[in-house]
Write a protein that holds these residues in place. Structure first.
Motif, PDB file in Angstrom:
ATOM      1  N   GLN A 115       0.792  -1.083  -0.042  1.00 51.75           N
ATOM      2  CA  GLN A 115      -0.043  -0.238   0.052  1.00 51.75           C
ATOM      3  C   GLN A 115       0.787   1.108   0.198  1.00 51.75           C
ATOM      4  OE1 GLN A 115      -2.652   0.306   3.476  1.00 51.75           O
ATOM      5  NE2 GLN A 115      -3.300   2.725   2.597  1.00 51.75           N
ATOM      6  N   LYS A 116       1.837   1.301   0.847  1.00 51.66           N
ATOM      7  CA  LYS A 116       2.878   2.604   1.313  1.00 51.66           C
ATOM      8  C   LYS A 116       3.752   2.383  -0.297  1.00 51.66           C
ATOM      9  CE  LYS A 116       2.952   2.213   5.922  1.00 51.66           C
ATOM     10  NZ  LYS A 116       4.001   2.599   6.909  1.00 51.66           N
ATOM     11  N   LEU A 117       3.582   1.199  -1.130  1.00 44.55           N
ATOM     12  CA  LEU A 117       4.745   1.645  -2.592  1.00 44.55           C
ATOM     13  C   LEU A 117       3.800   2.117  -3.427  1.00 44.55           C
ATOM     14  CD1 LEU A 117       6.934   0.948  -4.280  1.00 44.55           C
ATOM     15  CD2 LEU A 117       5.707  -1.968  -4.205  1.00 44.55           C
ATOM     16  N   LEU A 118       2.819   1.560  -3.438  1.00 42.99           N
ATOM     17  CA  LEU A 118       1.300   2.274  -4.849  1.00 42.99           C
ATOM     18  C   LEU A 118       0.896   3.549  -4.112  1.00 42.99           C
ATOM     19  CD1 LEU A 118      -0.028  -1.242  -6.264  1.00 42.99           C
ATOM     20  CD2 LEU A 118       2.148  -0.332  -6.550  1.00 42.99           C
ATOM     21  N   GLU A 119       1.559   3.484  -3.230  1.00 42.74           N
ATOM     22  CA  GLU A 119       0.575   5.241  -2.646  1.00 42.74           C
ATOM     23  C   GLU A 119       0.574   6.765  -3.281  1.00 42.74           C
ATOM     24  OE1 GLU A 119      -1.003   7.808   1.480  1.00 42.74           O
ATOM     25  OE2 GLU A 119       1.317   5.960   1.291  1.00 42.74           O
ATOM     26  N   PRO A 120       1.715   6.943  -4.212  1.00 39.24           N
ATOM     27  CA  PRO A 120       2.091   8.141  -4.671  1.00 39.24           C
ATOM     28  C   PRO A 120       1.219   7.596  -6.145  1.00 39.24           C
ATOM     29  CG  PRO A 120       3.718   7.168  -3.584  1.00 39.24           C
ATOM     30  CD  PRO A 120       3.117   6.684  -3.824  1.00 39.24           C
ATOM     31  N   VAL A 121       1.058   6.501  -6.447  1.00 49.09           N
ATOM     32  CA  VAL A 121       0.608   6.407  -7.471  1.00 49.09           C
ATOM     33  C   VAL A 121      -0.846   7.429  -8.018  1.00 49.09           C
ATOM     34  CG1 VAL A 121      -0.061   4.575  -9.603  1.00 49.09           C
ATOM     35  CG2 VAL A 121       1.976   4.494  -8.467  1.00 49.09           C
ATOM     36  N   PRO A 122      -1.655   7.667  -8.453  1.00 49.67           N
ATOM     37  CA  PRO A 122      -3.567   8.135  -9.214  1.00 49.67           C
ATOM     38  C   PRO A 122      -3.913   6.555  -8.940  1.00 49.67           C
ATOM     39  CG  PRO A 122      -1.322   9.863  -9.797  1.00 49.67           C
ATOM     40  CD  PRO A 122      -0.862   8.543  -9.522  1.00 49.67           C
ATOM     41  N   ILE A 123      -5.093   7.648  -8.146  1.00 44.37           N
ATOM     42  CA  ILE A 123      -6.320   6.383  -8.279  1.00 44.37           C
ATOM     43  C   ILE A 123      -5.772   4.615  -8.370  1.00 44.37           C
ATOM     44  CG2 ILE A 123      -6.822   4.789 -10.433  1.00 44.37           C
ATOM     45  CD1 ILE A 123      -7.481   7.627 -12.223  1.00 44.37           C
ATOM     46  N   VAL A 124      -4.340   4.389  -8.742  1.00 42.66           N
ATOM     47  CA  VAL A 124      -4.460   2.757  -7.936  1.00 42.66           C
ATOM     48  C   VAL A 124      -4.168   2.890  -6.803  1.00 42.66           C
ATOM     49  CG1 VAL A 124      -2.004   1.203  -7.953  1.00 42.66           C
ATOM     50  CG2 VAL A 124      -3.087   2.252 -10.184  1.00 42.66           C
ATOM     51  N   LEU A 135      -6.906   2.984  -4.847  1.00 38.62           N
ATOM     52  CA  LEU A 135      -8.064   1.807  -5.330  1.00 38.62           C
ATOM     53  C   LEU A 135      -6.789   0.838  -4.043  1.00 38.62           C
ATOM     54  CD1 LEU A 135      -8.285   1.544  -8.672  1.00 38.62           C
ATOM     55  CD2 LEU A 135     -10.365   1.602  -6.691  1.00 38.62           C
ATOM     56  N   THR A 136      -5.960   0.712  -4.203  1.00 39.92           N
ATOM     57  CA  THR A 136      -5.068  -0.193  -3.214  1.00 39.92           C
ATOM     58  C   THR A 136      -5.330  -0.258  -1.795  1.00 39.92           C
ATOM     59  OG1 THR A 136      -2.894  -0.798  -5.236  1.00 39.92           O
ATOM     60  CG2 THR A 136      -2.780  -1.123  -2.694  1.00 39.92           C
ATOM     61  N   GLU A 137      -5.734   1.494  -1.233  1.00 42.22           N
ATOM     62  CA  GLU A 137      -6.169   1.711   0.159  1.00 42.22           C
ATOM     63  C   GLU A 137      -7.459   1.061   0.102  1.00 42.22           C
ATOM     64  OE1 GLU A 137      -6.754   5.322   2.709  1.00 42.22           O
ATOM     65  OE2 GLU A 137      -5.640   5.855   0.631  1.00 42.22           O
ATOM     66  N   LYS A 138      -8.097   1.213  -0.543  1.00 33.47           N
ATOM     67  CA  LYS A 138      -9.378   0.672  -0.229  1.00 33.47           C
ATOM     68  C   LYS A 138      -9.434  -0.809  -0.004  1.00 33.47           C
ATOM     69  CE  LYS A 138     -11.760   4.617   0.286  1.00 33.47           C
ATOM     70  NZ  LYS A 138     -11.616   5.338   2.006  1.00 33.47           N
ATOM     71  N   LEU A 139      -8.455  -2.095  -1.346  1.00 35.84           N
ATOM     72  CA  LEU A 139      -8.123  -3.155  -1.272  1.00 35.84           C
ATOM     73  C   LEU A 139      -8.466  -3.895   0.058  1.00 35.84           C
ATOM     74  CD1 LEU A 139      -8.440  -5.667  -2.803  1.00 35.84           C
ATOM     75  CD2 LEU A 139      -6.140  -5.750  -4.053  1.00 35.84           C
ATOM     76  N   VAL A 140      -7.222  -3.518   0.500  1.00 33.47           N
ATOM     77  CA  VAL A 140      -6.475  -3.518   1.293  1.00 33.47           C
ATOM     78  C   VAL A 140      -7.437  -3.238   2.722  1.00 33.47           C
ATOM     79  CG1 VAL A 140      -4.405  -3.056   3.701  1.00 33.47           C
ATOM     80  CG2 VAL A 140      -4.086  -2.866   1.111  1.00 33.47           C
ATOM     81  N   GLU A 141      -8.180  -2.557   2.818  1.00 34.62           N
ATOM     82  CA  GLU A 141      -8.983  -2.073   3.913  1.00 34.62           C
ATOM     83  C   GLU A 141      -9.855  -3.360   4.231  1.00 34.62           C
ATOM     84  OE1 GLU A 141     -10.912   1.914   3.411  1.00 34.62           O
ATOM     85  OE2 GLU A 141      -8.735   2.712   4.404  1.00 34.62           O
ATOM     86  N   LEU A 142     -10.657  -3.359   2.953  1.00 36.75           N
ATOM     87  CA  LEU A 142     -11.338  -4.328   2.935  1.00 36.75           C
ATOM     88  C   LEU A 142     -10.860  -6.085   3.151  1.00 36.75           C
ATOM     89  CD1 LEU A 142     -13.249  -3.953  -0.607  1.00 36.75           C
ATOM     90  CD2 LEU A 142     -14.145  -3.822   1.468  1.00 36.75           C
ATOM     91  N   ILE A 143      -9.981  -6.045   2.794  1.00 30.77           N
ATOM     92  CA  ILE A 143      -9.277  -7.522   3.450  1.00 30.77           C
ATOM     93  C   ILE A 143      -8.939  -7.966   4.628  1.00 30.77           C
ATOM     94  CG2 ILE A 143      -6.994  -9.134   3.646  1.00 30.77           C
ATOM     95  CD1 ILE A 143      -6.430  -7.952   0.643  1.00 30.77           C
TER      96      ILE A 143
END
Length: 304
Positions: free
Chosen positions: A271-280, A283-291
């Motif tokens: 999540q921290k690695l992909l956090e700077p990428v727009p949109i991605v 989406l990664t943050e929301k996916l991690v929260e769901l998991i």
């Protein structure tokens, strides 16, 4: 004198009750946690798992000690599936000197160019079946299909007892019983150990994984013996069931304490690695929260 056949009562739909119980177990877990807390909710989960064990054991015995498919939700009523499959694929025409079996009479007439009368009867029969299919409403077909499921045929092979099963199948049959019983009891053992040692202990996690590995290993060993022992062999659907059970091992990555110590760290790092990428990143943050939210529910990660 009345010579009619007396209909037998419908069998108890064990598979249906297992399916309903699996659909309700999440509700039971949420309600128990809401009213009794995180610790006491395991009492209700244990009761649910114990009920499923009893239903599966009854279904296992009722089926004649056949492998449970999808935890007992699907019925395993295939007999000699490999032989039947090859017979259907290659048995459209009878061998020389043999008469066609009743189940393949239609195909025999249709594929025999010398039998003009048979081809005419086959065409008329196909026309009648097509007309009947068009004229019958969809709801009638569903009712007939459900009735066929709930009311099995009265004429069928007698289910073997435990002693007769062991005497007929020998050592492979005994190994199969051990492996299948371990698979049925594994979820209850896991919940009882969590209830005693807690979710942070490695003992329930390792014990459950060990039981799964031994169970699947024992049954897989039987498939190796198939070449030397023709009295006991697994059907194609049972082999697919073994593969499905192996895929469920991935859920151990989502169970504590492995999840808290390893899996979650990987998720947070991704999540921290992909956090700077727009949109991605979003989406990664929301996916991690769901998991993470789903991982807190036993019934989502139980695989039982």
């Amino acid at each position: 004198m009345h010579m009619g056949h007396v209909p037998q009562p419908s069998s108890f739909p064990l598979s249906l009750f297992i399916t309903l119980l699996k659909d309700l177990e999440t509700l039971v877990e949420v309600a128990a946690q809401q009213f009794y807390g995180d610790e006491k909710k395991w009492n209700f989960i244990a009761i649910t798992e114990a009920t499923k064990v009893l239903l599966r054991l009854a279904l296992f015995r009722k089926s004649g000690y056949k492998m449970l498919l999808h935890g007992g939700e699907n019925t395993n009523d295939v007999q000699d599936s490999d032989a039947l499959d090859s017979q259907h694929r290659n048995g459209l025409s009878p061998k020389p000197g043999e008469h066609p079996v009743p189940g393949n009479i239609k195909n025999y007439h249709a594929h025999n160019p010398l039998n003009l009368e048979g081809r005419a009867l086959f065409a008329l029969n196909r026309f009648g079946e097509s007309a009947r299919t068009v004229s019958e409403p969809t709801w009638l077909y569903r009712v007939q299909h459900q009735q066929a499921i709930m009311e099995p045929p009265t004429i069928g092979a007698k289910k073997p007892s435990l002693s007769s099963f062991l005497s007929e199948k020998g050592v492979p049959g005994g190994l199969f019983l051990i492996g299948e019983m371990m698979f049925i009891l594994r979820p209850l053992i896991y919940v009882l150990l969590i209830k005693k040692y807690g979710t942070r202990s490695w003992f329930p996690w390792i014990t459950s994984l060990t039981v799964d590995l031994i169970s699947n290993g024992v049954i897989s060993y039987i498939t190796i013996l198939r070449q030397n022992n023709k009295e006991f062999c697994l059907s194609n659907i049972e082999k697919h069931e073994l593969k499905r059970r192996k895929l469920l091992w991935a859920l151990y990555l989502m169970r504590d304490p492995f999840f808290s110590k390893y899996t979650r760290l990987r998720l947070d790092g991704t999540q921290k690695l992909l956090e700077p990428v727009p949109i991605v990143g979003l989406l990664t943050e929301k996916l991690v929260e769901l998991i993470i939210g789903a991982q807190t529910r036993y019934t989502y990660m139980s695989g039982s």
